[in-house]
Design a protein around this motif. Structure first.
Motif, mmCIF file in Angstrom:
data_model
loop_
_atom_site.group_PDB
_atom_site.id
_atom_site.type_symbol
_atom_site.label_atom_id
_atom_site.label_comp_id
_atom_site.label_asym_id
_atom_site.label_seq_id
_atom_site.Cartn_x
_atom_site.Cartn_y
_atom_site.Cartn_z
ATOM 1 N N ASP A 57 0.928 -1.234 0.017
ATOM 2 C CA ASP A 57 -0.061 0.159 0.003
ATOM 3 C C ASP A 57 0.752 1.211 0.036
ATOM 4 N N ALA A 58 2.066 1.169 0.818
ATOM 5 C CA ALA A 58 2.806 2.352 0.835
ATOM 6 C C ALA A 58 3.435 2.764 -0.489
ATOM 7 N N GLN A 59 3.914 1.497 -1.108
ATOM 8 C CA GLN A 59 4.491 1.685 -2.294
ATOM 9 C C GLN A 59 3.636 2.284 -3.597
ATOM 10 N N LEU A 60 2.322 1.609 -3.520
ATOM 11 C CA LEU A 60 1.377 2.183 -4.479
ATOM 12 C C LEU A 60 1.397 3.635 -4.059
ATOM 13 N N ARG A 61 1.218 4.153 -3.074
ATOM 14 C CA ARG A 61 1.028 5.527 -2.678
ATOM 15 C C ARG A 61 1.913 6.444 -3.117
ATOM 16 N N SER A 62 3.170 5.819 -3.012
ATOM 17 C CA SER A 62 4.420 6.587 -3.521
ATOM 18 C C SER A 62 4.455 6.533 -4.867
ATOM 19 N N LEU A 63 4.111 5.551 -5.559
ATOM 20 C CA LEU A 63 4.025 5.437 -7.051
ATOM 21 C C LEU A 63 3.153 6.475 -7.759
ATOM 22 N N THR A 64 1.706 6.264 -7.097
ATOM 23 C CA THR A 64 0.853 7.544 -7.437
ATOM 24 C C THR A 64 1.180 8.633 -7.315
ATOM 25 N N GLN A 65 1.870 9.041 -6.232
ATOM 26 C CA GLN A 65 2.568 10.341 -6.138
ATOM 27 C C GLN A 65 3.379 10.761 -6.972
ATOM 28 N N MET A 66 4.193 9.793 -7.429
ATOM 29 C CA MET A 66 5.560 10.161 -8.459
ATOM 30 C C MET A 66 4.652 10.321 -9.908
ATOM 31 N N VAL A 67 3.791 9.707 -10.033
ATOM 32 C CA VAL A 67 2.936 9.739 -11.498
ATOM 33 C C VAL A 67 2.304 11.003 -11.531
ATOM 34 N N GLY A 68 1.576 11.399 -10.482
ATOM 35 C CA GLY A 68 1.002 12.548 -10.234
ATOM 36 C C GLY A 68 1.995 13.645 -10.415
ATOM 37 N N GLU A 69 3.136 13.702 -9.739
ATOM 38 C CA GLU A 69 4.254 14.598 -10.098
ATOM 39 C C GLU A 69 4.745 14.755 -11.401
ATOM 40 N N VAL A 70 4.923 13.580 -12.081
ATOM 41 C CA VAL A 70 5.383 13.475 -13.406
ATOM 42 C C VAL A 70 4.190 14.248 -14.411
ATOM 43 N N LEU A 71 3.049 14.069 -14.250
ATOM 44 C CA LEU A 71 2.056 14.569 -15.017
ATOM 45 C C LEU A 71 1.908 16.078 -14.666
ATOM 46 N N ARG A 72 2.146 16.515 -13.491
ATOM 47 C CA ARG A 72 1.986 18.056 -13.332
ATOM 48 C C ARG A 72 3.172 18.601 -14.015
ATOM 49 N N ARG A 73 4.397 18.015 -13.994
ATOM 50 C CA ARG A 73 5.590 18.728 -14.721
ATOM 51 C C ARG A 73 5.612 18.733 -16.180
ATOM 52 N N LEU A 74 4.508 17.940 -17.126
ATOM 53 C CA LEU A 74 4.501 17.939 -18.070
ATOM 54 C C LEU A 74 4.152 19.319 -18.768
#
Length: 89
Positions: A57-74
């Motif tokens: 669950d913690a890894q999935l949350r971290s991955l979701t945050q990373m993807v969100g950050e990448v999408l925000r920076r596009l």
């Protein structure tokens, strides 16, 4: 007054009942010990699975945050091409 044979038969029956009761009591004690051991084993297994679930669950949350950050920076797309570009209606 009951005769000696009746008393002796009653005493034998009580002795038999007493032995049977002690046997059942021992059986219940063994069954309870087995149930307690099984419950302990299941509790340990549940704790291990809970730990693994929390880790995933913690890894999935971290991955979701990373993807969100990448999408925000596009960069924002220029021109008519947007998120739906190339899709026909």
């Amino acid at each position: 007054m009951p005769d000696d044979d009746e008393l002796e038969q009653r005493v034998r029956q009580l002795e038999h009942d007493h032995r049977l009761t002690r046997w059942y009591t021992g059986r219940v004690d063994r069954d309870l010990a087995e149930i307690a051991a099984t419950q302990t084993e299941h509790t340990e297994t549940l704790a291990a699975h809970t730990g693994r679930f929390d880790s995933v669950d913690a890894q999935l949350r971290s991955l979701t945050q990373m993807v969100g950050e990448v999408l925000r920076r596009l960069p924002e797309p220029d021109g008519p091409e947007g998120p739906t570009a190339g899709l026909s209606e």
